[in-house]
Write a protein that holds these residues in place. Structure first.
Motif, short mmCIF file in Angstrom:
data_model
loop_
_atom_site.label_atom_id
_atom_site.label_comp_id
_atom_site.label_asym_id
_atom_site.label_seq_id
_atom_site.Cartn_x
_atom_site.Cartn_y
_atom_site.Cartn_z
N ASP A 234 36.98 45.87 29.09
CA ASP A 234 36.42 44.71 28.41
C ASP A 234 37.42 44.04 27.48
O ASP A 234 37.44 42.81 27.35
N GLY A 237 39.68 41.88 29.39
CA GLY A 237 38.91 40.72 29.83
C GLY A 237 38.74 39.69 28.74
O GLY A 237 38.94 38.48 28.96
N TYR A 251 35.13 31.56 36.37
CA TYR A 251 35.43 32.99 36.44
C TYR A 251 34.60 33.63 37.55
O TYR A 251 33.38 33.47 37.61
N ASP A 253 34.06 37.48 39.39
CA ASP A 253 34.33 38.91 39.49
C ASP A 253 34.42 39.26 40.98
O ASP A 253 33.55 38.88 41.77
N ASN A 255 34.58 42.05 44.02
CA ASN A 255 34.33 43.45 44.39
C ASN A 255 34.97 43.75 45.74
O ASN A 255 34.56 43.22 46.78
N ILE A 271 34.60 36.90 31.00
CA ILE A 271 35.48 37.88 31.65
C ILE A 271 35.37 39.20 30.90
O ILE A 271 35.73 39.30 29.73
N ARG A 272 34.85 40.19 31.60
CA ARG A 272 34.77 41.55 31.08
C ARG A 272 35.29 42.50 32.16
O ARG A 272 35.77 42.06 33.19
N LYS A 273 35.20 43.79 31.97
CA LYS A 273 35.70 44.75 32.96
C LYS A 273 35.17 44.41 34.35
O LYS A 273 33.98 44.20 34.53
N SER A 274 36.08 44.35 35.31
CA SER A 274 35.68 44.02 36.68
C SER A 274 34.83 45.13 37.27
O SER A 274 35.03 46.32 36.99
N ASN A 278 39.59 43.25 40.20
CA ASN A 278 40.16 41.92 40.01
C ASN A 278 39.13 40.85 39.66
O ASN A 278 37.95 40.95 40.00
N TYR A 279 39.65 39.81 39.02
CA TYR A 279 38.93 38.56 38.81
C TYR A 279 39.68 37.43 39.49
O TYR A 279 40.92 37.49 39.63
#
Length: 293
Positions: A234, A237, A251, A253, A255, A271-274, A278-279
């Motif tokens: 986070d 991010g 933005y 995310d 997967n 934007i936080r932990k993917s 990746n983002y």
């Protein structure tokens, strides 16, 4: 004893030919242990392909040999990258390791200018080997990127070809090694290389992504490139978002791993932990061209 067995396995002849024949029938469950030393072909798009050397320290090459780009390593990220690089003129692969993203770029967009950044000696040598194998004109910069210029300690693991950072904590403390490396900012590189645009960037530097983008200075706002960036937690991010806020980025995310849920991309407000790694950060017109606005 483990190293002796491993060395004996590597010395077995004809593994590539045997595994190629097996691959025609299907992918074995134990394929991750079925690797060889030597070159293999990565098919990209519409008859286009490139060669890679199999090293198997991290498993990227083994995944690509057995499953290809469509089902192998970071499939969704690579698929997006392939679409974006088709229209890109200047492409930066930051934290290039063995060079997968750079090689895909040059294969799909031969006229593009591709710059690959890999400061650690071992993966940099592998990167240069893959470039030479294909006769590509990818420009290799053996320098770490950050928000300052000078020198610093660069940390990586002995067993991995693609995990390294100016930050020691992401690396495995049990096998951590360090070497002094040159450090530059993206602004330095842009000015030194006379880049009048940057269209597409991949940043995978194990937690130092905010510093890389910060080091782009005024050129981030001027060029507003499409960006695929690794977001491991986070804090990273939030700090990446601080760098791009106010620049009209969307933005997404990404997967790449079915174990984390359905593969694909999902637009998010921050934007936080993917969910995976990746983002995707892109401008709205680019998102519209991809059909994801």
């Amino acid at each position: 004893m483990h190293e002796i067995i491993k060395a004996a396995y590597r010395a077995l002849p004809m593994k590539r030919q045997l595994f190629t024949a097996i691959r025609c029938v299907g992918v074995p469950r134990s394929y991750r242990r079925m690797y060889f030393d030597g070159t293999f072909t990565v098919n990209v798009d519409k008859g286009r392909s490139f060669q890679m050397v199999q090293h198997n320290r991290y498993g990227i090459e083994t995944e690509l040999f057995w499953k290809g780009l469509a089902e192998g390593w970071e499939t969704e990220s690579i698929s997006i990258w392939m679409e974006l690089c088709k229209e890109a003129h200047v492409i930066l692969d930051i934290g290039a390791a063995e060079g997968l993203y750079a090689l895909v770029s040059k294969c799909l967009r031969p006229a593009s200018r591709v710059l690959a950044f890999e400061p650690f000696a071992l993966p940099s040598a592998e990167l240069r080997g893959n470039i030479s194998l294909n006769g590509y004109d990818i420009e290799v910069h053996e320098v770490a990127l950050s928000d300052f210029s000078g020198e610093a300690s660069f940390y990586a693991t002995l067993e991995s070809s693609n995990e390294g950072s100016l930050i020691p904590s992401p690396c495995n403390p049990g096998s951590r090694v360090a070497q002094r490396v040159r450090v530059a900012t993206l602004a330095d590189i842009i000015e030194r290389e006379g880049l009048e645009r940057v269209d597409l960037i991949k940043v995978d530097v194990e937690g130092a992504e905010p510093e890389v983008l910060g080091g782009m200075g005024p050129y981030l706002e001027r060029f507003r490139p499409s960006i695929i960036v690794e977001i491991l937690n986070d804090d990273v991010g939030r700090r990446v978002q601080e760098r791009v806020e106010g620049l009209d980025y969307l933005y997404f995310d990404v997967n790449d791993d079915l174990r984390k849920g359905p593969k694909g991309i999902r637009r998010v407000p921050e934007i936080r932990k993917s969910v995976c790694l990746n983002y995707l950060l892109i401008q709205r017109p680019v998102a519209s061209s991809l059909g994801i606005a």
